[in-house]
Design an enzyme around this catalytic site. Sequence first.
Site: not given
Ligand code: NAP
Length: 266
Positions: A45-46, A50, A123, A148, A150, A185, A225
């Site tokens: 999904d990531g 991109h 998001e 107020r 995180d 939080a 970010q």
């Molecule tokens: P990453 O930290 O490498 O991956 C974040 C995880 O979120 C990966 O497992 C990714 O799946 C999964 N993901 C992305 N879009 C999704 C969706 N629509 N539904 C379910 N899972 C999804 O970061 P990245 O690959 O650059 O992706 C950025 C995304 O990370 C942000 O948009 C945010 O949603 C997510 N994120 C999640 C958290 C958390 O869950 N605590 C915290 C920060 C950011 P794949 O392994 O298939 O790529």
Amino acid sequence: MKFTIQSRNDDLSNDLMDKAKAYLTGFGLLFDEEEPDIVLSIGGDGTLLHAFHKYRHRLENTAFVGIHTGHLGFYADWKPAEIEKLVISLAHKKFNVIEYPLLEVKINYRNEEDSLLYLALNESSVKSPDVTLVMDVELNDSHFERFRGDGLCISTPSGSTAYNKALGGAILHPSLPSMQLTEMASINNRVFRTVGSPLVLPGHHKCVLIPVNGPDFMVTVDHLQLLHKDVKSIEYRVAEERVRFARFRPFPFWKRVRDSFIENDG
Ligand code: NAP
């Protein structure tokens, strides 16, 4: 039909990319990185996030398809073993295009006329770089609460299974033109109070965040970010633009939710 391929850049994804490129050009499709009709994303999904941001300027003319080379994804829902089936369906244009809502993010600055506009597929989140985030939340031009804590996260329906879910937000079906506001939080006691529940806002509503204790914020838009300085306000609404996905077979959203979070029947 013109296509391009975005790979996660690991060996498996790159091998599949070479294979798909050879098959598709063999069927007479043109490889075009500038103006593709179809973007094949190979990875997770990531990787699709991109690809979305790379072709964000031509969403009306582009449809995305995701092949997962790791675990099953929400945007990447084809298995590597299905590549030949996918290529044949693409070549014969045997697919429907479905559209999902997006989030518009407008950042206004204190000393500048200009504002920055972003589109999010998953998001946007807001955090303070060093202190507790304090922001007034306005809904449709009326004060709603002083937050107020995180941070705050505003997600699209298709992004509701990502960061939003980890924050306790609801999973929304991507056919709902809406956005969801979730708290990170929040400080809640006799003095400070927030609603404490995720809010789901319809397509015609607006959410504005106004800084109270500092003008600098870490704002994310999907995987991007950035530190934004001298912020006057951040406006969120459901975007007019939509993202388009090429669908070759039924794969109900709730089945994807079950396969990803409960049990994958294979
Ligand atoms: P990453 O930290 O490498 O991956 C974040 C995880 O979120 C990966 O497992 C990714 O799946 C999964 N993901 C992305 N879009 C999704 C969706 N629509 N539904 C379910 N899972 C999804 O970061 P990245 O690959 O650059 O992706 C950025 C995304 O990370 C942000 O948009 C945010 O949603 C997510 N994120 C999640 C958290 C958390 O869950 N605590 C915290 C920060 C950011 P794949 O392994 O298939 O790529």
